[in-house]
Write a protein that holds these residues in place. Sequence first.
Motif, PDB file in Angstrom:
ATOM      1  N   UNK A   1      14.834  -1.497 -13.375  1.00  0.00           N
ATOM      2  CA  UNK A   1      13.935  -1.898 -14.472  1.00  0.00           C
ATOM      3  C   UNK A   1      14.220  -1.092 -15.730  1.00  0.00           C
ATOM      4  N   UNK A   2      14.575   0.191 -15.531  1.00  0.00           N
ATOM      5  CA  UNK A   2      14.828   1.046 -16.695  1.00  0.00           C
ATOM      6  C   UNK A   2      16.210   0.785 -17.281  1.00  0.00           C
ATOM      7  N   UNK A   3      17.207   0.762 -16.416  1.00  0.00           N
ATOM      8  CA  UNK A   3      18.579   0.778 -16.921  1.00  0.00           C
ATOM      9  C   UNK A   3      19.260  -0.573 -16.989  1.00  0.00           C
ATOM     10  N   UNK A   4      18.855  -1.495 -16.122  1.00  0.00           N
ATOM     11  CA  UNK A   4      19.510  -2.801 -16.138  1.00  0.00           C
ATOM     12  C   UNK A   4      18.679  -3.802 -16.949  1.00  0.00           C
ATOM     13  N   UNK A   5      17.435  -3.982 -16.521  1.00  0.00           N
ATOM     14  CA  UNK A   5      16.582  -4.963 -17.202  1.00  0.00           C
ATOM     15  C   UNK A   5      16.020  -4.392 -18.502  1.00  0.00           C
TER      16      UNK A   5
ATOM     17  N   UNK B   1       3.391   6.458  -9.167  1.00  0.00           N
ATOM     18  CA  UNK B   1       3.631   7.900  -9.258  1.00  0.00           C
ATOM     19  C   UNK B   1       4.958   8.247  -9.917  1.00  0.00           C
ATOM     20  N   UNK B   2       5.949   7.412  -9.729  1.00  0.00           N
ATOM     21  CA  UNK B   2       7.301   7.783 -10.188  1.00  0.00           C
ATOM     22  C   UNK B   2       7.692   7.210 -11.555  1.00  0.00           C
TER      23      UNK B   2
ATOM     24  N   UNK C   1      11.749   1.856  -3.867  1.00  0.00           N
ATOM     25  CA  UNK C   1      11.021   1.989  -5.126  1.00  0.00           C
ATOM     26  C   UNK C   1      11.910   2.676  -6.170  1.00  0.00           C
ATOM     27  N   UNK C   2      12.674   3.662  -5.745  1.00  0.00           N
ATOM     28  CA  UNK C   2      13.568   4.357  -6.689  1.00  0.00           C
ATOM     29  C   UNK C   2      14.586   3.389  -7.289  1.00  0.00           C
TER      30      UNK C   2
ATOM     31  N   UNK D   1       0.825  -1.220   0.000  1.00  0.00           N
ATOM     32  CA  UNK D   1       0.000   0.000   0.000  1.00  0.00           C
ATOM     33  C   UNK D   1       0.852   1.260   0.000  1.00  0.00           C
ATOM     34  N   UNK D   2       2.140   1.133   0.363  1.00  0.00           N
ATOM     35  CA  UNK D   2       3.071   2.255   0.223  1.00  0.00           C
ATOM     36  C   UNK D   2       3.778   2.172  -1.125  1.00  0.00           C
ATOM     37  N   UNK D   3       4.304   0.962  -1.412  1.00  0.00           N
ATOM     38  CA  UNK D   3       5.205   0.815  -2.555  1.00  0.00           C
ATOM     39  C   UNK D   3       4.500   0.967  -3.903  1.00  0.00           C
TER      40      UNK D   3
END
Lengths: 309, 254
Positions: free
Chosen positions: B247-251, A307-308, B240-241, A299-301
Amino acid sequence: MKTLVIAEHDNTELKSATLHAIGAAIKIGGDIDILVAGSNCDIVAQAAAQISGINKVIKADAPPLEHQLAEDIAPIIVDLASNYTHILSAATTFGKNTLPRAAALLDTQQISDIISVESADTFKRPVYAGNAIATVKSSDSIKLITVRTTTFDAADAAGGSASVEDYSAPASSELSKFIKHELSTSERPELTSAKIVVSGGRGVGSEENFAIIEKLADKLGAAIGASRAAVDAGYVPNDYQVGQTGKIVAPDLYIAIGISGAIQHLAGMKDSKVIVAINKDEDAPIFGVADYGLVADLFDAVPELEGKI
Amino acid sequence: MKILVPIKRVVDYNVKIRVKSDNSGIDIANVKMSINPFDEIAIEEAVRLKEAGKASEIIAVTIGPEKSQEQIRTAMAIGADRGILVKTNAPIDLGGVEPLAVAKTLKAIADKENPDLIIMGKQSIDDDSNQTGQMLAALLGWAQGTFASELEINDGSLQVTREIDGGLETLELKTPAIITTDLRLNDPRYAKLPDIMKAKKKPLEIIEPSDLGVDYTPRLEIVSVNEPPTRSAGIKVESVDALIDTLKNEAKVI
Ligand SMILES: Cc1cc2nc3c(=O)[nH]c(=O)nc-3n(C[C@H](O)[C@H](O)[C@H](O)COP(=O)(O)OP(=O)(O)OC[C@H]3O[C@@H](n4cnc5c(N)ncnc54)[C@H](O)[C@@H]3O)c2cc1C
């Protein structure tokens, strides 16, 4: 060698699963014919004729065939069978329902859900929820086979110019009658052919909460899948179920959210190219197959990810 | 209405199976065996029809080793009235009794018992073929309602709702008919101790395949059975970052 592929369609559109079944037929080699059985299905027969490498399209077009009931399609397959060495269909619910009925009438032991063609009579298929792979050799003179679509490349839908031959179907058996469909409608890609699949499990908690899965899927242009637990609990419809007894998927990216990773679930997704798991339990078995695991509360992740991205 | 429920003894769904070292099959010695989960759903559905006053007798039938009596007794504890074991020493998971042979055996039994309805699992979780019900329907010339999530029987009319790839489909079937169960049809009950005790006294007939004139010679030779390619665990990302970055740069998948 001569193969008949049973087309899957809804009388207007040829399903992509058929192209994958043809992919397996190409591996077997020899001539390939396609059976299009339905009602007012000429447009499908025309589409089938465009598929590259097809010898002939056989069209059985009659009102009782509109819903392609197994009781009425199987006799057509049986009637045509003597012209072929192999009869294939995709291992979809349509193929699983129809082909064994024809196989029994032909006194043939069907080979279900093949994942490779080793030779004209030898095939590989997963057993025990994909925890073992059996190589089987058939001694039947006609081989009836369902094909796991995710492991065979799709045939080229264009470039062919096969002839279309009419076949007059026998009268309906009238054993079963179509009453209604309740089909899921969605703008999203089809689950079994999507490049990205976002799946939710029991951890998502409710039908309402599934909105966060949907938002992420829409951001990624992904299809939505689910575990059996999420389907049983009514969060999503039955046709979202991925697994041993649901749908088999193998997208470029599979994101499992709030799914523990039971073997029955893994059976349906472990051939995905990249697997991401988001689960708050760092010991969840899903991390054993995930390329990238994030131990976090979904629910956070998930909203943060959406969003990102 | 008489209901026939074919069931199968399989490795329990919780067991992590092992491929035999000579690659001839699966090692099932000393492994927990159970009734195939879909067949349990089939028994439960039959029992509910009996409880609703729509069925009069439920017969559980299995094809397998002597020990399959355990699964018949389980079915009886849930509510089957009597059982039939077609005893064979041939393997029933791989390289032995195949779906077509099972369907032929069940046809011979159906010809003797004349059931009005046959309810069975859509697939057994060992060989995962998903064929037997459809084959049996073909051999009997009956209607088939596969992958059922709902069954409605009223005054001789039978409606079945099926789980299909696009959603749900409802059919009306002529009877006698064959239903194969999907997971959502019902939630099977746990048998209570008194029912387990009672089950021990219910009649169980043991017959041989030859009594029915069926031949179990396999059509499919098992060339080998192998482990699937294993997928090794990857890495855990911290945030998450970090996930988006990989996911963008490696996979390179998004
Ligand atoms: C005959 C048979 C056939 C089956 N077929 C299938 C099939 O085809 N497909 C299938 O999927 N299953 C199938 N199953 C069921 C399977 O065995 C599992 O029960 C099911 O997959 C579990 O679903 P789940 O992972 O969503 O639920 P659970 O196992 O309950 O896992 C939920 C997960 O969510 C996590 N979680 C909870 N809350 C949060 C949170 N806030 N944030 C992050 N993580 C959280 C938990 O840590 C847990 O790991 C079958 C079973 C049987 C017996």
